[in-house]
Scaffold this active site. Sequence first.
Site, short mmCIF file in Angstrom:
data_model
loop_
_atom_site.label_atom_id
_atom_site.label_comp_id
_atom_site.label_asym_id
_atom_site.label_seq_id
_atom_site.Cartn_x
_atom_site.Cartn_y
_atom_site.Cartn_z
N ASN A 80 0.83 -1.46 -0.09
CA ASN A 80 0.08 0.07 -0.11
C ASN A 80 0.84 1.29 0.15
OD1 ASN A 80 -2.48 1.73 0.19
ND2 ASN A 80 -3.59 -0.23 0.96
N ARG A 81 0.36 2.26 0.60
CA ARG A 81 0.89 3.69 0.30
C ARG A 81 2.05 4.21 1.41
NH1 ARG A 81 -3.90 3.07 -2.77
NH2 ARG A 81 -3.64 3.81 -4.81
N HIS A 106 3.35 0.11 -2.67
CA HIS A 106 3.75 -1.13 -2.54
C HIS A 106 5.37 -1.63 -2.95
CE1 HIS A 106 -0.48 -2.02 -2.80
NE2 HIS A 106 -0.54 -2.05 -4.20
N HIS A 175 -1.25 -9.89 -3.52
CA HIS A 175 -1.87 -8.88 -4.33
C HIS A 175 -2.78 -9.76 -5.45
CE1 HIS A 175 -3.13 -5.20 -6.67
NE2 HIS A 175 -3.03 -4.84 -5.62
N TYR A 177 -5.56 -11.21 -7.76
CA TYR A 177 -6.95 -10.75 -8.21
C TYR A 177 -7.63 -12.28 -8.46
CZ TYR A 177 -5.13 -6.19 -9.61
OH TYR A 177 -4.30 -5.05 -9.44
N ASP A 241 -11.75 0.51 -3.35
CA ASP A 241 -10.40 0.41 -3.11
C ASP A 241 -10.06 1.22 -1.56
OD1 ASP A 241 -7.65 0.34 -3.23
OD2 ASP A 241 -7.37 1.91 -4.98
N GLN A 276 -7.05 -4.40 2.61
CA GLN A 276 -7.46 -3.54 1.44
C GLN A 276 -8.29 -4.38 0.35
OE1 GLN A 276 -6.16 -0.23 1.24
NE2 GLN A 276 -7.00 0.19 -0.82
N GLU A 303 -6.38 -8.03 0.38
CA GLU A 303 -5.03 -7.84 0.70
C GLU A 303 -5.05 -7.71 2.22
OE1 GLU A 303 -3.19 -4.83 -1.54
OE2 GLU A 303 -4.95 -4.98 -2.73
#
Length: 338
Positions: A80-81, A106, A175, A177, A241, A276, A303
């Site tokens: 993440n950020r 990330h 991560h 999908y 998100d 997340q 996540e």
Amino acid sequence: MSISQRHFGHMPDGRAVSLYSLVSTAGLTASITPYGARTSSIQTPDNTGALGENVLGYDSLEPYLSDPYFLGATLGRYANRIGAAVFELSGVPHRLTRNDGANHLHGGSGFHTKLWTAEVDRDALVLRYVSPEGEDGYPGNLSAQLRIYWDNERDLRLDYSAQTDAPCPVNLSNHTYFNLGYSPDIKDHSAQILAGYYLPTDTQGIPTGAIDPVEKTPLDLRSSAIIGHRFNACALPTGFDHSYVINGEGLRTAAIVRAPETGRRVALLTTQPGLQFYTGAHLKGSIGRDGKARPAFAGLCLEGQHHPDSPHHSLFPNTVLQPAETYQQTQIYQFDTL
């Protein structure tokens, strides 16, 4: 359980890369490549008993080398950020790679672009990567390990650990999908997230520092809801998100996703404080496993992780790993068919 290995491709420098297939005693198969410690495929039965794909991925290594979507990747050093791509430790600023506007996402060049070492240890695949001091701006040398195996026939277990020789924030995650159905997107899937609170963010996706209740917001998924209906009814044109604060502590269920068309279900169990939930708005136009363009919302991510931007928020759980400590966390993707 059995584990097989085959050639998957070559790195630009010529190093060979393998794909490992882990088959459970119930016949479920997970395919993992050491490039980025990525989950490339997960095959489970549908409600007719036919095995089928559960995740987005590629059939060879080459597309992963230029993949901007983190498909199936292990994220690190910090998932993440981190706002403004900088954090301080003991008053010393550490400037990180900026790869999301002015922010760090990330891990920058990250663990998802590195070739991990791999070995088979009985019924598990063990992947390791050593991140050198200064990589993407992080202090210290960090040794990371990921142990992947099928537990109880239908539970794909990911055990993460890490050690460092200097204090450093660490936040590893997965991560992958998921698309559990036959449709090109996941709008018909239902989702339940066992969280009473979420983290509001600014327009750049950086948490404000508040921890707000989900009650009476479009983000309330404590009861299962059809994802596409929530988009339409609650004005979420770009989908989810969002970072959730998962109820409880220890290894517990954080989220459950179902596909009505196939009967497939996946539940995420995690030891981490947050989740997340991302529904893939940015996938539109990307090329999929079959060579066809994917639509937006082609897959969703679950996540389990620490909260984004934690080094800047004292109310968030601490993410700084000390040299005398070992980072440990577990995520389990639990599959069944209804």
